[in-house]
Design an enzyme around this catalytic site. Sequence first.
Site, PDB file in Angstrom:
ATOM      1  N   ILE A   1      22.356   2.684  -6.249  1.00  0.00           N
ATOM      2  CA  ILE A   1      21.017   3.255  -6.133  1.00  0.00           C
ATOM      3  C   ILE A   1      20.051   2.298  -6.811  1.00  0.00           C
ATOM      4  CG2 ILE A   1      21.212   4.614  -8.261  1.00  0.00           C
ATOM      5  CD1 ILE A   1      19.654   6.848  -6.768  1.00  0.00           C
TER       6      ILE A   1
ATOM      7  N   GLN B   1      11.158   4.905 -12.473  1.00  0.00           N
ATOM      8  CA  GLN B   1      12.184   5.368 -13.395  1.00  0.00           C
ATOM      9  C   GLN B   1      11.609   6.323 -14.435  1.00  0.00           C
ATOM     10  OE1 GLN B   1      11.432   2.160 -12.832  1.00  0.00           O
ATOM     11  NE2 GLN B   1      13.180   1.313 -11.721  1.00  0.00           N
ATOM     12  N   GLY B   2      12.500   7.097 -15.042  1.00  0.00           N
ATOM     13  CA  GLY B   2      12.123   7.922 -16.178  1.00  0.00           C
ATOM     14  C   GLY B   2      11.522   9.272 -15.827  1.00  0.00           C
TER      15      GLY B   2
ATOM     16  N   ASN C   1      22.350  -2.471 -18.701  1.00  0.00           N
ATOM     17  CA  ASN C   1      21.654  -1.395 -17.998  1.00  0.00           C
ATOM     18  C   ASN C   1      22.137  -0.032 -18.488  1.00  0.00           C
ATOM     19  OD1 ASN C   1      20.052   0.010 -16.226  1.00  0.00           O
ATOM     20  ND2 ASN C   1      21.025  -0.747 -14.366  1.00  0.00           N
TER      21      ASN C   1
ATOM     22  N   TYR D   1      24.528   8.014 -14.592  1.00  0.00           N
ATOM     23  CA  TYR D   1      25.824   8.212 -13.935  1.00  0.00           C
ATOM     24  C   TYR D   1      26.712   9.167 -14.734  1.00  0.00           C
ATOM     25  CZ  TYR D   1      24.244   3.984 -11.518  1.00  0.00           C
ATOM     26  OH  TYR D   1      23.504   3.061 -10.809  1.00  0.00           O
ATOM     27  N   GLU D   2      26.722   8.999 -16.058  1.00  0.00           N
ATOM     28  CA  GLU D   2      27.512   9.904 -16.895  1.00  0.00           C
ATOM     29  C   GLU D   2      26.966  11.329 -16.826  1.00  0.00           C
ATOM     30  OE1 GLU D   2      29.042   6.758 -20.324  1.00  0.00           O
ATOM     31  OE2 GLU D   2      27.153   7.848 -20.609  1.00  0.00           O
TER      32      GLU D   2
END
Length: 213
Positions: free
Chosen positions: A109, A116-117, A149, A156-157
């Site tokens: 992605i 972002q954010g 990153n 992802y986690e």
Amino acid sequence: MADHEQEIPAPGFRFKPTLSGELVLLRPVTENDLPALMPMFRDAEVTRLTGSHDDGEPDEGQLRAWYSTRADQDDRLDLAVVEKATGNVVGEAVLNEWDADNEGCGFRISFVPGAQGRGLGTEATRLIIGYGFEKLALHRISLEVYAFNPRARHVYEKVGFVLEGVLRDALLWEGERVDAAGMSILAPEWFRHRGRPAGRRAPAHPARPSRRR
């Protein structure tokens, strides 16, 4: 027919869905999205975080040709990420490297600068990963994320990807060797938590579909 019972043509990757969340809409990407996505290819920080070695100014003609063929691919799924609040295309989410024999694929992605954010990446990731397990009957979805990153790794986690190991010195970036974390999420894990492993109970959902042969 109920949405969760929708039949997907074989192979399922040829069907290009539209997936809707609270913040983002994922839809098939086309060459008409290229002007909105070009900042993603021109931005030095996006290039660094994805480990894409800069060979100069991106070739807009080649990129347009690439995006014009995404609808015809039967072994990958390329979706544009549209921010609902603005209607702007802000990135892309991709399932690729399909391994039909082992019922797995890769995931990546990417977003244009400034997107972002705001939770867009987390929701977009949940939408496309959920589609992979719930509609395509995948068993495993995997990715690699570079050590510089940590924000992406956190997303992802948060969605349920699990660290499998570290690929040492996987990237040579401007004279520095950078590790990459190999991560994956499995279908049984997804159906336990639906992309929210850290506390929120997954909503009721039908059993995992069987793969059509």
